[in-house]
Scaffold this motif. Sequence first.
Motif, mmCIF file in Angstrom:
data_model
loop_
_atom_site.group_PDB
_atom_site.id
_atom_site.type_symbol
_atom_site.label_atom_id
_atom_site.label_comp_id
_atom_site.label_asym_id
_atom_site.label_seq_id
_atom_site.Cartn_x
_atom_site.Cartn_y
_atom_site.Cartn_z
ATOM 1 N N ILE A 67 0.846 -1.198 0.000
ATOM 2 C CA ILE A 67 0.000 0.000 0.000
ATOM 3 C C ILE A 67 0.877 1.242 0.000
ATOM 4 C CG2 ILE A 67 -1.686 1.318 1.354
ATOM 5 C CD1 ILE A 67 -2.839 -1.411 2.265
ATOM 6 N N ALA A 68 1.851 1.288 0.914
ATOM 7 C CA ALA A 68 2.761 2.439 0.990
ATOM 8 C C ALA A 68 3.583 2.581 -0.289
ATOM 9 C CB ALA A 68 3.688 2.299 2.194
ATOM 10 N N TYR A 72 -1.008 -1.242 -4.620
ATOM 11 C CA TYR A 72 -2.453 -1.448 -4.506
ATOM 12 C C TYR A 72 -2.943 -0.543 -3.391
ATOM 13 C CZ TYR A 72 -0.707 -4.631 -0.871
ATOM 14 O OH TYR A 72 -0.033 -5.166 0.189
ATOM 15 N N ASP A 73 -4.258 -0.422 -3.280
ATOM 16 C CA ASP A 73 -4.810 0.479 -2.261
ATOM 17 C C ASP A 73 -5.565 -0.317 -1.198
ATOM 18 O OD1 ASP A 73 -7.234 -0.201 -3.487
ATOM 19 O OD2 ASP A 73 -7.362 1.686 -4.591
ATOM 20 N N GLY A 104 5.384 1.458 4.978
ATOM 21 C CA GLY A 104 6.634 0.945 4.430
ATOM 22 C C GLY A 104 7.707 0.904 5.503
ATOM 23 N N PRO A 105 8.858 0.304 5.184
ATOM 24 C CA PRO A 105 9.927 0.165 6.172
ATOM 25 C C PRO A 105 10.437 1.498 6.716
ATOM 26 C CG PRO A 105 10.360 -1.194 4.251
ATOM 27 C CD PRO A 105 9.175 -0.349 3.918
ATOM 28 N N GLY A 106 10.360 2.556 5.928
ATOM 29 C CA GLY A 106 10.889 3.845 6.364
ATOM 30 C C GLY A 106 9.874 4.753 7.030
ATOM 31 N N HIS A 108 8.480 4.461 10.003
ATOM 32 C CA HIS A 108 8.656 4.557 11.460
ATOM 33 C C HIS A 108 7.337 4.424 12.224
ATOM 34 C CE1 HIS A 108 12.733 5.614 10.478
ATOM 35 N NE2 HIS A 108 12.312 6.640 9.766
ATOM 36 N N CYS A 109 6.509 3.473 11.797
ATOM 37 C CA CYS A 109 5.255 3.215 12.507
ATOM 38 C C CYS A 109 5.539 2.270 13.665
ATOM 39 C CB CYS A 109 4.235 2.593 11.551
ATOM 40 S SG CYS A 109 4.724 0.952 10.968
ATOM 41 N N ASP A 110 4.514 1.986 14.444
ATOM 42 C CA ASP A 110 4.687 1.029 15.538
ATOM 43 C C ASP A 110 3.958 -0.285 15.264
ATOM 44 O OD1 ASP A 110 2.059 1.738 15.847
ATOM 45 O OD2 ASP A 110 2.255 2.452 17.904
ATOM 46 N N CYS A 111 3.432 -0.423 14.030
ATOM 47 C CA CYS A 111 2.645 -1.624 13.730
ATOM 48 C C CYS A 111 3.346 -2.610 12.805
ATOM 49 C CB CYS A 111 1.278 -1.247 13.158
ATOM 50 S SG CYS A 111 1.286 -0.093 11.790
ATOM 51 N N ARG A 112 4.367 -2.195 12.105
ATOM 52 C CA ARG A 112 5.014 -3.087 11.145
ATOM 53 C C ARG A 112 5.825 -4.154 11.885
ATOM 54 N NH1 ARG A 112 6.688 -3.625 5.839
ATOM 55 N NH2 ARG A 112 8.850 -4.271 5.555
#
Length: 194
Positions: A67-68, A72-73, A104-106, A108-112
């Motif tokens: 998505i990021a 796809y959406d 995406g990896p960059g 900086h979320c707390d869910c990945r």
Amino acid sequence: MLSSPSTTAISPEKLVILDRDGVINHDSDAYIKSLSEWIPYPSAISAIARLTQAGFTVAVATNQSGIARGYYDEETLSVMHQRMCELVEAEGGRIAHIAYCPHGPGDHCDCRKPLPGLLFNIQHALRLSTIAGSWMVGDSLRDLQAGETVGCRSVLVKTGKGEKTLAKGIGLENALVYADLATFVDDLLTDVLD
């Protein structure tokens, strides 16, 4: 995707959290970008139904960085998840909650994953005081690390990226290893595991 929480109290020991790609459906290094590319493992769909019928609660925690990346959406993802739920329900099962990370990896979320945010999302959605003691089933080290952070018991399946993860042999000290989701469920439901 939220499902209405069950009115019955859920025991963490009766909660099985699944990664999606490589566990429930075929994975792709090019990402699963459409419903036509989302190809389930029939044995995994049946295994989820068997878990439900045996009194387990099943949730899904999936990284969806496509998505990021713009592949796809969220609407397309919702269509895939609707299909997954329909297949499970057609066999008499239920997925109680699907938590996904669109980042995406960059970002900086707390869910990945390997961070535990998706698992906390599941815990909140299912109104559990803890998910320690539940099962986390994945095909990559990041799945297991996310689960172990919150006290889940780890299961690595060899489908998807599982064989590559197993070959690296890093961080799997606490993990049970199974050919696929169905063989894990076979053992879980026959009380081989405690």
